[in-house]
Structures are given as structure tokens and as C-alpha cells.
Write an enzyme that holds these catalytic residues in place. Sequence first.
Site, PDB file in Angstrom:
ATOM      1  CG  ASP A 223       2.405   3.547  29.195  1.00 39.16           C
ATOM      2  OD1 ASP A 223       2.631   4.440  28.350  1.00 39.16           O
ATOM      3  OD2 ASP A 223       2.687   2.349  28.982  1.00 39.16           O
ATOM      4  N   GLY A 393      10.189   0.927  35.716  1.00 38.98           N
ATOM      5  CA  GLY A 393      10.917  -0.294  36.037  1.00 38.98           C
ATOM      6  C   GLY A 393      12.420  -0.194  35.910  1.00 38.98           C
TER       7      GLY A 393
END
Length: 476
Positions: A223, A393
Site C-alpha cells: 500500500d 489519510g
Amino acid sequence: MAAASFDGSRIELADYITFPNQPVQILDTLYWDVFALYRSIVSGMTQYASELGPAATIGIDTWGASYGLLDKKGRLLEPVYHYRDKRTDTIMDVIYEKVSQRRIFELTGVQFNRTYTLPQLYSCIVNGDTCLDNADKLLFLPDLLGYFISGQMSTEMTIAGTSALMEPSQENWSKQLFQEFSIPTHFLTNLVDAGTVKGTVTPEIASLTGIGPAKLVASVGHDSAAAVAAIPGFGKNKLYISIGTQISMGIETDEPLVSEAAYQGGFKNTGGIARRKIIYRDFSAFWLINELRAALKREGREYSFDELHSLAEEAKSLNAYIDNEYPTFNTPGGDIRVKMAEYLQQTGQAVPQTVGEWVRCIFESLALKVKYCADYLKNTLGMPLEDAFVINGGSRNTLLVQLLSDALRLPIHAGMPYATLAGNLLTQFYADGKVSSVEEMREVAGRSFQMKEYEPQPGRDWDAALQAAVEKNVCH
């Protein structure tokens, strides 16, 4: 989960689909609920197909280090362990008694903790578990989920780089390492580059979901590396800071770095898109916030991330810092405030009293840790840093990003809260021939996503704060 179309200049994203990822505790063992993840993927594909029609390609990325073992019939031999499961609690000392930390760095280019794949596999050997002998294949999580929908078995290179089982180049298995730890190699599969087409989804999945015979692409499976692949304007002499449960921060280069200085600085190597190398460090970030939220919830006080952010903005700074890598902070259970208070008292620092002060202490500690690592890259490893990018995020946390800009004394471009998804999608367009290079991928990202600019503000003497923290062994 995301879907996108490409008009030759920009990518257009459909609405994101979110689904829970809830580990399962059974007796004293912690597992990932891999079948729930599979169901969510199938459900998401079905929803997108009903709204958008058949898909050309599919790609899966996940966090690193987690894996599944398959027997000769392709069935899971055992549940997929969570990387924080207790079976690796004490394995690190056993590992370093067998092979020194420096030797492992020479063999792999990696400095790992107990969550990596190597400690998980070696714990099986130490505990006399025969699962490795009985396994026919080992697949890391994105490859395992890809196998579930396609029947294809191979290992994407960047996700393998999260295992501490690869050579420093991150392009081949470190057979010497396997030999030194007596770990079998018969279950390893072929390594493939990100952007490789593995095959197509099974006819059953094509029909069940409505996506048709979509190609399964080996996207950038790790990721963090997927996020780096998508950063607009990123390249040499630029720093990325990917913020989520963990912070991954580092630079992109052409060659791995396995010098003594890199080893002493705690840096590690992993693979990126197009076999580029990422030299980075990672440590806990919002894991600490999640632990704080859990402790508050047990008291009947529930806070959203936005509420905690507001409380931290209003709170005074205590100029108190914790070591994000301190072992007790990264062990599930207990009250993180108690753990932090004990640490702060032991290091002669003020202890927060309000929720906002606890959150601000965590944010400021993160900023100081990032500064320490960035300064080491510049001053010790000789890597000039001209620019910084905050993605994923944490890029939405304006207080934390401003603290990072202040601490680094660098302008920061922040945005792409779903940078990992963007990198996955752009890799699929790359595999499908719609973009021709990493540079073009990043140009498309620049046209498709907005980045917010932050400038360093005067105030705190971050250099003095870092020096004091180093003297207390709070930053290292």
C-alpha cells in the site's frame, strides 16, 4: 475500494466503497478475517458493475507482511494470522541469537520488527509448527485475494519487499537468508513486476459480479509503495510522508542503500513501481490515536477523528514527546494514556491531563520523529531534500501537516487521502497500455487530484526540541 475511468488526460473516480476490516480474536490468537475481505471485494465489484458496467482490469493492494499458506489443492492450510499476533512476541531476541541484525541487513536491506513475515515464519520453526512443511504455496495478502478471484498464483515484487525475505535489490528472494534460518523455500512462487497482467478473473467471478472477463493486474501490492507511485511531481530529492495507522516516509532512488550509516539510522529498502527503490523508515502514527480512542470509549466517551483534531488544536503544547516505536505503545491492550504517562515520567517530561493534550502530544511526537528521520537523510546519508509530500489519510489532518512543515522547515504538498487507491488504479492503466511510464502516471495524478500547500511558520525551536529528545533517547 475504488473504480475509475480514464479519458487520456485525467482519471475520473466513482464513489468510494468502504468496508470494515475487523481482526478476529479466537482464544489467545489474533487473525485477519480474510473471508470477510474476500466477500467485501466481491460485493464491491458487483456494485460497481451494476453502476458502471463490465471492468477492463482489477488490482488489489493491502498492508504488508501478512500471508496465507495453501496446500497442493490450493486450499488454505490455516487462518491468516494478524501480524500483531502473540506468536511473535518474543521472537526477535531468538532471531538475533541465530543471525545478527547487521547480517540480516546485509542479506535483505531491511531492518524489521516482529510484524514482518520473517519473524512470523521463524516463529513456526521455533515452535515446532509443521505448517511450513505441509504448505505448497505461500501468497502474500494481495496475491492471496487475487488468487481467490482468478485462480492465479504469483508474488508481486513490492509486497514481497515487506517480508524481510528479499535481497537488498528487492528483486529476488534471499536464498541465503532462508538457508541461515532453515526456512523452506519450496512454497515460494514466481516474482512478477507491478503492472504485470496475471490473468483474468474466473468465469464464476465474471458472471457472479457482472464485471466480465476482467484482467487481474499485479498492481503495486504494498500500500505505501502504491501511494508513492501516484504522487504528482514526485521524484529524486523529494520526501514522501504517507500517514495512516503507520507513517512510512522516505525517498525514491535507483539503487538500494545498505551502508553502515543507513543501518545505524534504522533505514530500510523496499521495491517500488518499475523496480525503483524506496529508502524509508516507518513507525506508528494513528495506531496511537486509535488506542486512545479505544481507551476513551471504554469510559463511555466516544470521539470522532475530527473531534480529537479540534481538541488538539485548542490544547496547549506541553513540549512533551514520546518514542513512537517504544514497544509497549505498539502492543495491543491496556490504556495508552497509562503507558504514555509512565514513559513521560521516566523521561522527565510533563504528562497531559486533557484529551486534547494527549492528542497534541501524539501529533507533536510524530512531527519530531519525522524531523529526526528527515535530518538523518539529509545530514548523514547525504540525500538533499527539496520538497515534501504528505499523502493518504493523514493529509487531511491540517494540524499535523502544519506541524510537519514547521518541523522540517519545508513547504509541504498535502492531499490525495486515497493515494494508495490512486496508485493502484494508475498501475492498472499502465498495465493496460493507457499510460507509458511512471512519470506519465504522476502527470495524470497531478491533473486529477488537488494538493494543498503548507508553508513553515515561525515559532517553536524544533532543532532544540530534537536535540533534547535525542539526549533523552526519545528520538532514534
